[in-house]
Design a protein around this motif. Structure first.
Motif, short mmCIF file in Angstrom:
data_model
loop_
_atom_site.label_atom_id
_atom_site.label_comp_id
_atom_site.label_asym_id
_atom_site.label_seq_id
_atom_site.Cartn_x
_atom_site.Cartn_y
_atom_site.Cartn_z
N GLY A 28 -8.83 44.92 48.87
CA GLY A 28 -9.42 44.03 47.84
C GLY A 28 -9.67 42.98 47.66
O GLY A 28 -10.29 42.34 46.85
N VAL A 29 -8.45 41.98 48.89
CA VAL A 29 -8.89 40.93 48.82
C VAL A 29 -9.35 40.93 50.15
O VAL A 29 -10.04 39.85 50.82
N ASP A 30 -9.85 41.60 51.20
CA ASP A 30 -10.59 41.82 52.44
C ASP A 30 -11.13 42.95 53.34
O ASP A 30 -10.55 43.54 53.03
N PRO A 31 -12.15 42.12 52.74
CA PRO A 31 -13.89 43.70 52.23
C PRO A 31 -14.25 43.31 54.14
O PRO A 31 -14.72 44.31 54.83
N ARG A 32 -12.96 42.92 55.26
CA ARG A 32 -13.72 43.04 56.91
C ARG A 32 -12.32 44.74 57.28
O ARG A 32 -13.21 45.09 58.23
N ILE A 33 -11.40 44.86 56.24
CA ILE A 33 -10.70 46.14 56.70
C ILE A 33 -11.63 47.51 56.26
O ILE A 33 -12.32 47.45 54.93
N ASP A 34 -12.26 48.17 57.11
CA ASP A 34 -13.63 49.11 57.14
C ASP A 34 -12.58 50.60 56.78
O ASP A 34 -13.70 51.30 56.56
N THR A 35 -11.30 50.75 57.15
CA THR A 35 -11.27 52.01 56.30
C THR A 35 -9.53 51.89 56.01
O THR A 35 -8.61 51.16 56.35
N ILE A 36 -9.16 52.67 55.26
CA ILE A 36 -7.95 53.16 54.52
C ILE A 36 -7.39 54.09 54.31
O ILE A 36 -7.80 54.93 54.15
N VAL A 37 -6.05 54.96 54.87
CA VAL A 37 -5.45 56.41 54.63
C VAL A 37 -3.65 55.74 53.98
O VAL A 37 -2.98 55.35 54.23
N PRO A 38 -3.74 55.30 52.45
CA PRO A 38 -2.71 55.20 51.54
C PRO A 38 -2.58 56.70 51.35
O PRO A 38 -3.00 57.67 50.82
N MET A 39 -1.32 56.36 51.90
CA MET A 39 0.21 57.74 51.68
C MET A 39 0.94 57.71 50.75
O MET A 39 1.24 56.46 50.18
N ILE A 40 0.69 59.03 49.75
CA ILE A 40 2.30 58.96 48.66
C ILE A 40 3.01 57.82 47.91
O ILE A 40 3.85 57.03 48.47
N THR A 41 1.29 57.08 47.61
CA THR A 41 1.33 56.10 46.36
C THR A 41 0.81 55.83 45.25
O THR A 41 0.67 56.76 44.53
#
Length: 582
Positions: A175-188
């Protein structure tokens, strides 16, 4: 919460398969190196608070400025440390990724207080670690990294993965850094206000935004674990133990408010909202693979589903997996181990996701939505147990004082009544935050006589598979609650709805031990409750039972005596709807 449950029971920490990391040079046979580094990060709304963050860098031995590799950034679940991701670091370094595993603020050797993955603190810290991966920022020892693939100057090819507390941080960072290309958030979580004080009343088809029912055991577990982490690692930043120990003052305030008022008050709720992706969802543009646990009383499937639907609606590339394990158990072979990409279904999906979005390979990333079916037998990888079929709606009706019928014409008029003891819980579902430590794993769910009502159907003629959230619509009659609710939110009636599976021998099981707490807005109006999302087979010959209880041991409950009668009849019956596969 106890680390065994809060971290090591999570799917993300199931990836901690092999050994801990240390400040070591090369693992020649495994073709990767591990180095422990410290970073100075500036956090807070004004970026004027400096924190020391410790992390382990796993680097393929061949990675260099001439042979760059994509990166993965990961951190721990609540109560854990960078060492919990050692299995992931090793596995993905061997797969050709640079992996930076770090201890989140307030945990595992990193300084500053626990801020619940707030973007201004935890998100800012993660963003500065992205700077390190980009070669823009040096570690405290002067080390600069020049081995990570760059999409442009200062912009590394990087994804994130992790579970629970290590899942929400990915949203905060992206949300603060558009350089992050992909995320895998688990059980959150999607919204901590719901996670820690859920209200499952549906209003016009949407969950109520009114204050819910405090998850007392989970909330106190979080607080105790956070304080313990501060004491254990106090030497790294002793100042964080002053005042509210290892937390911002507002979070100590939230705990006190819950005990006094039943729920946190406005300012505390505002902080929890700001620390939740629900408050900044439009900022999430990176492709997202959501993984949520079916056995989870902390962050339920409804939260993941709401996030999935919102991201899809705003055209963020997103897919979702409902795996078996969550914060409340559910570990099965071949399902949630990220350190075993070939032997684990989720591990395989995550590896393909990163290969596609970070390596740039034409790897398929799997179906848009898949769910683990616990009734399917398999060996090894759990892939055969995953389904993708859509559901249809099946309707049952409350009849008389305790019946559940499929034909509305068969509904008989009737009423069922229950009472409660003020403050004292008389029903038990689970207390997975502390269950193992207290030796309660084998204690079955139960309701004290006279404190709950239930309606039971006939034996099923065929297997009935439920996937998703059932709903229950009822009419309540409680003159005492009508008077009590005039005093405001704290006077509103609290109840707990749940779905049981009754076997032919009469034994009863609460599906995944999950309940739906409700703080009823107005008992004079019809009430619709969203029951817990489940994936469950009610076998042929079994019976469905839907119940309403006055209390639950895991939650703060009613503070006064509020007797309730639930009425049904042919003209206006209570209704249970089920999302079924057949």
């Amino acid at each position: 919460m106890p680390r065994r449950r809060a971290v090591l029971s999570t799917a993300a920490a199931a990836l901690v398969a092999a050994g801990g990391a240390s400040a070591l040079p090369a693992h020649a046979a495994d073709a990767y190196t591990v180095r422990t580094l410290h970073f100075d990060v500036a956090v807070g709304p004004k970026h004027d608070q400096h924190c020391d963050v410790v992390g382990d860098l796993y680097l393929p031995s061949g990675a260099s400025a001439a042979h760059r590799v994509p990166a993965i950034l990961t951190t721990n679940g609540f109560g854990g440390s960078k060492d919990d991701q050692a299995g992931l670091g090793k596995t993905y370094a061997q797969r050709g990724y640079a992996v930076l595993s770090y201890s989140g603020l307030g945990f595992g050797g990193s300084g500053c207080r626990i801020t619940l993955d707030h973007p201004d603190w935890d998100g800012a810290a993660a963003s500065q670690l992205v700077d390190y991966l980009a070669g823009k920022k040096a570690a405290k020892d002067g080390t600069r990294l020049t081995a990570v693939t760059l999409d442009r100057a200062g912009d590394p090819r990087v994804g994130m993965v992790g579970g629970s507390y290590g899942g929400q941080i990915q949203f905060a960072a992206a949300g603060v850094d558009p350089r992050i290309d992909t995320i895998v958030p688990m059980i959150t979580w999607r919204d901590l206000r719901y996670s820690l004080a859920p209200n499952n009343q549906l209003v016009d088809g949407r969950l109520s935004t009114d204050p819910g029912v405090t998850k007392l055991v989970w909330a106190l577990g979080f607080f105790g674990e956070g304080v313990s982490a501060g004491l254990t690692n106090g030497q790294t930043d002793p100042g964080r133990l002053l005042g509210c120990p290892n937390f911002p003052t507002i979070l100590c305030q939230a705990v006190g408010e819950s005990l006094v008022f039943g729920v946190p008050q406005q300012a505390s709720m505002a902080y929890m909202k700001a620390a939740s992706v629900a408050s900044y969802m439009p900022k999430i543009k990176a492709p997202t693979l959501i993984v949520q646990g079916e056995t989870d009383s902390l962050f339920d499937l409804q939260e993941a589903t709401a996030t999935y639907r919102r991201l899809a609606a705003q055209r963020t590339p997103v897919k979702m997996i409902w795996q078996s394990p969550g914060h409340s158990g559910g570990q099965v072979p071949g399902d949630g181990d990220l350190a075993d990409p070939s032997g684990s279904y989720v591990g395989q999906r995550v590896a393909a996701w990163f290969d596609h979005y970070l390596m740039g390979r034409s790897t398929g990333t799997g179906p848009a939505f898949a769910y683990f079916r616990p009734w399917v037998k398999y060996q090894g990888n759990a892939a055969p147990a995953y389904g993708t079929a859509p559901t249809r709606t099946r309707t049952l009706y409350l009849s008389g004082k305790d019946g559940l019928v499929a034909d509305r014409k068969a509904v008989a008029a009737g009423a069922a009544s229950y009472g409660n003891l003020p403050w004292i819980p008389t029903s038990f579902s689970e207390v997975s935050a502390v269950q193992g430590a207290l030796g309660l794993d084998d204690v079955p769910p139960a309701d004290a006589p006279g404190t709950a009502v239930a309606w039971t159907g006939a034996p099923l003629a065929a297997d009935t598979d439920v996937v998703g959230s059932p709903t229950l619509k009822v009419r309540l009659d409680s003159p005492a609650a009508v008077q009590s609710q005039k005093s405001g939110v704290n006077g509103r009636l609290i109840l707990f709805a749940k779905l049981y599976d009754v076997a032919p021998d009469g034994s009863v099981s609460l599906v995944h031990r999950l309940v739906s707490p409700v703080r009823v807005a107005d008992v004079r109006k019809p009430l619709t409750v969203q029951l817990p999302s489940i994936v469950h087979r009610f076998a042929k010959g079994h019976r469905l039972r839907v119940a309403i209880a006055s209390s639950d041991l895991s939650y703060l409950g009613n503070r006064s005596v509020l007797p309730v009668t639930v009425r049904t009849g042919p003209a206006d019956p209570g209704v249970l709807t089920l999302p079924t596969l057949r």
